[in-house]
Write an enzyme that holds these catalytic residues in place. Structure first.
Site, PDB file in Angstrom:
ATOM      1  N   ASP A  13      11.431  -5.464  -5.130  1.00 46.30           N
ATOM      2  CA  ASP A  13      10.887  -6.753  -5.575  1.00 46.30           C
ATOM      3  C   ASP A  13       9.798  -7.278  -4.655  1.00 46.30           C
ATOM      4  O   ASP A  13       9.613  -8.494  -4.515  1.00 46.30           O
ATOM      5  CB  ASP A  13      12.009  -7.809  -5.706  1.00 46.30           C
ATOM      6  CG  ASP A  13      13.056  -7.387  -6.721  1.00 46.30           C
ATOM      7  OD1 ASP A  13      12.705  -6.643  -7.645  1.00 46.30           O
ATOM      8  OD2 ASP A  13      14.219  -7.808  -6.571  1.00 46.30           O
ATOM      9  N   LYS A  16       5.356  -4.905  -6.368  1.00 49.83           N
ATOM     10  CA  LYS A  16       4.675  -3.636  -6.674  1.00 49.83           C
ATOM     11  C   LYS A  16       3.954  -3.711  -8.022  1.00 49.83           C
ATOM     12  O   LYS A  16       2.852  -3.194  -8.176  1.00 49.83           O
ATOM     13  CB  LYS A  16       5.701  -2.486  -6.696  1.00 49.83           C
ATOM     14  CG  LYS A  16       6.417  -2.284  -5.364  1.00 49.83           C
ATOM     15  CD  LYS A  16       7.509  -1.243  -5.459  1.00 49.83           C
ATOM     16  CE  LYS A  16       8.676  -1.645  -6.326  1.00 49.83           C
ATOM     17  NZ  LYS A  16       9.499  -2.760  -5.803  1.00 49.83           N
ATOM     18  N   GLY A  40      12.441  -3.957 -12.111  1.00 44.10           N
ATOM     19  CA  GLY A  40      11.853  -5.024 -12.911  1.00 44.10           C
ATOM     20  C   GLY A  40      10.535  -5.384 -12.259  1.00 44.10           C
ATOM     21  O   GLY A  40      10.524  -5.962 -11.179  1.00 44.10           O
ATOM     22  N   HIS A  41       9.439  -4.969 -12.849  1.00 44.99           N
ATOM     23  CA  HIS A  41       8.115  -5.182 -12.256  1.00 44.99           C
ATOM     24  C   HIS A  41       7.390  -6.255 -13.055  1.00 44.99           C
ATOM     25  O   HIS A  41       7.152  -6.090 -14.247  1.00 44.99           O
ATOM     26  CB  HIS A  41       7.323  -3.869 -12.240  1.00 44.99           C
ATOM     27  CG  HIS A  41       7.960  -2.821 -11.362  1.00 44.99           C
ATOM     28  ND1 HIS A  41       7.438  -1.572 -11.181  1.00 44.99           N
ATOM     29  CD2 HIS A  41       9.080  -2.873 -10.601  1.00 44.99           C
ATOM     30  CE1 HIS A  41       8.221  -0.893 -10.341  1.00 44.99           C
ATOM     31  NE2 HIS A  41       9.222  -1.651  -9.994  1.00 44.99           N
ATOM     32  N   GLN A 223      11.909   0.176  -6.674  1.00 43.74           N
ATOM     33  CA  GLN A 223      12.810  -0.160  -5.551  1.00 43.74           C
ATOM     34  C   GLN A 223      12.023  -0.211  -4.231  1.00 43.74           C
ATOM     35  O   GLN A 223      10.860  -0.537  -4.252  1.00 43.74           O
ATOM     36  CB  GLN A 223      13.978   0.837  -5.472  1.00 43.74           C
ATOM     37  CG  GLN A 223      14.997   0.694  -6.597  1.00 43.74           C
ATOM     38  CD  GLN A 223      14.599   1.372  -7.887  1.00 43.74           C
ATOM     39  OE1 GLN A 223      14.240   2.532  -7.885  1.00 43.74           O
ATOM     40  NE2 GLN A 223      14.668   0.664  -8.989  1.00 43.74           N
TER      41      GLN A 223
END
Ligand code: GDP
Ligand code: IMO
Ligand code: MG
Length: 427
Positions: A13, A16, A40-41, A223
């Site tokens: 988080d 990225k 979750g991007h 990650q």
């Protein structure tokens, strides 16, 4: 060799997605190389706010090819939902490709993830419950199913039968859970196969050809290095290699093809799930950061644990990944703080540590040694040049460069693509 790898430098988080979307503007190809729908991007653009779990963060650029590499654990249901949602918002999927070698997350993986977490009780890892650990475990145990297997009903059934028999024995005997039905799963996955067939390709070959023709490629990590199964805070990690090694095994490019490795660091530290976090702030400053920065997980909505920037972790990440530069995000979040601390080393059992220890129990006992810096207490989101940042903000970034041994290439001052200071262009 214009291949730039983006890796998480902390516990995930870090931002990225924002950095990849930004670089994608000048790229021909973006490749997700590891993880699965545990990621979750977040991308914020004119169409809205998007949290991508499997689709590469280059998808909003119509000319960029977006590849899901073989290293990704692919849940077809999540991917199809994501395709549908994005298509509904007018995003084109014509340049999305999925590796024919990517392992599939199966219904028993998500079920076993949940049962294993329940069985761990107080020692739970705090996984995202997306079936990631069990899917990678099956990959390594040589009992996984892959995207190429979706394309033949007969082959899929034949491979699935003995695996499911074994899973059902495990479910019944260890967890007293109901068995899963072979026909139901086979039918569901054949249907997924029909829907995904147009996207399935040898993505490794596509990437190698792109390199050979000099195309600009962004490798998108998921990650972070401290969640890496080898280099992270084991066992409080994910089940694959988010760091640079995963970019090689997760796509099929040679190490010599990669020109730049860029770690993304948040200007402070966050973590979701269990495990050591030496700089965690259990006080009102931690609360203030969490609320001001809306630090809640993009995948699970869980509150993120917040703390000061940990330069022990960041230096380690820069070294493990061989970083040529870093991108720092959410610098604007620190706008409100009068003083800012940076952890420069740990102290444990009367000794100073300059690297995260292998032992997680020892890391839990580490006390951070801090340096205190002045805050700048003015908004920086509209600033676009390093020289225009307040002096204290410049000093903060410069100190992080010294402590990590790595230069800053990108400074992010807001969630949107344009809210960025490019210190050195990577392409
Ligand atoms: P990822 O998983 O590494 O892509 O990061 P996430 O998307 O899970 O979390 C990063 C969060 O920070 C998202 O909500 C982004 O929109 C947001 N973000 C990224 N860069 C910045 C920034 O420079 N400033 C602010 N305020 N938010 C940012
Ligand atoms: P992005 O790509 C933050 C964490 C989980 C848990 C541990 C293991 O958005 O940075 P898993 O479901 O992978 O078995 O969970 O890893 N985790 C993440 N934390 N960002 C992520 O992805 C994460 N993916 C997994 O919270 O602690
Ligand atoms: Mg995330």
């Amino acid at each position: 060799m214009p291949v730039v790898a983006i890796v998480g430098g902390q516990w995930g988080d870090e931002g990225k997605g924002k950095v990849v979307d930004l670089l994608a503007e000048r790229a021909h190809m973006v490749v997700r190389y590891s993880g699965g729908s545990n990621a979750g991007h977040t991308i914020v653009n004119d169409l809205g706010t998007f949290r991508l779990h499997l689709i590469p963060s280059g998808i909003f650029h119509p000319k960029v090819s977006c590849l899901i590499g073989n290293g990704v654990a692919l849940d077809p249901a999540v991917l199809l939902r994501e395709i549908e949602e994005l298509t509904g918002c007018g995003v084109k999927m014509g340049r999305l490709y999925i590796s024919d070698r990517a392992h599939l997350v199966m219904p028993y993986h998500t079920l076993i993830d949940k049962l294993e977490e329940e069985a761990r009780g107080g020692g739970a890892i705090g996984t995202t419950l997306r079936g990631i650990g069990p899917a990678y475990a099956d990959k390594i145990a040589r009992q996984g199913l892959r995207t190429c297997d979706l394309l033949s009903e007969n082959d899929l059934r034949q491979q699935l039968r003995p695996i499911l028999e074994q899973k059902n024995r495990l479910l019944a005997r260890l967890y007293e859970a109901n068995p899963l039905d072979l026909d139901e799963i086979a039918q569901l996955y054949i249907e997924y196969g029909h829907k995904l067939a147009p996207y399935i390709r040898d993505t490794g070959e596509m990437a190698r050809q792109a390199v050979a023709s000099g195309q600009r490629i962004v490798l998108e990590g998921a990650q972070g290095t401290m969640l890496d199964v080898d280099f992270g805070t084991y066992p409080y990690v994910t089940s694959c290699s988010p760091s640079i090694g995963g970019a090689l095994t997760g796509l099929g490019l040679a190490p010599s093809a990669i020109a730049e490795v860029v770690a993304v660091f948040k200007a402070y530290t966050t973590r979701v799930g269990s495990g050591p976090l030496p700089t965690e702030l259990a006080d009102e400053t931690g609360q203030l950061i969490r609320e001001h920065a809306q630090e809640f997980g993009a995948t699970t909505g869980r509150p993120r644990r917040c703390g000061w920037f940990d330069a022990v972790v960041a230096r380690y990440a820069a070294q493990v990944n061989g970083c040529t530069a870093f991108a720092i995000t959410r610098l604007d979040v620190l706008d409100i703080l009068p003083k800012i601390k940076v952890c420069v080393s740990y102290e444990a059992e009367g000794k100073r540590l300059s690297r995260p220890p292998a032992s997680t129990a020892l890391m839990e006992r580490c006390t951070p040694i801090y340096e205190e810096m002045e805050g700048w207490r003015e908004p920086i989101t509209d600033i676009r040049r390093f020289a225009d940042l307040p002096r204290a903000a410049q000093a903060y970034v410069r100190r992080l460069e010294e402590l990590t041994g790595c230069p800053a290439a990108i400074i992010s001052v807001g969630p949107r693509r344009e809210e960025t200071i490019e210190v050195r262009p990577l392409f």
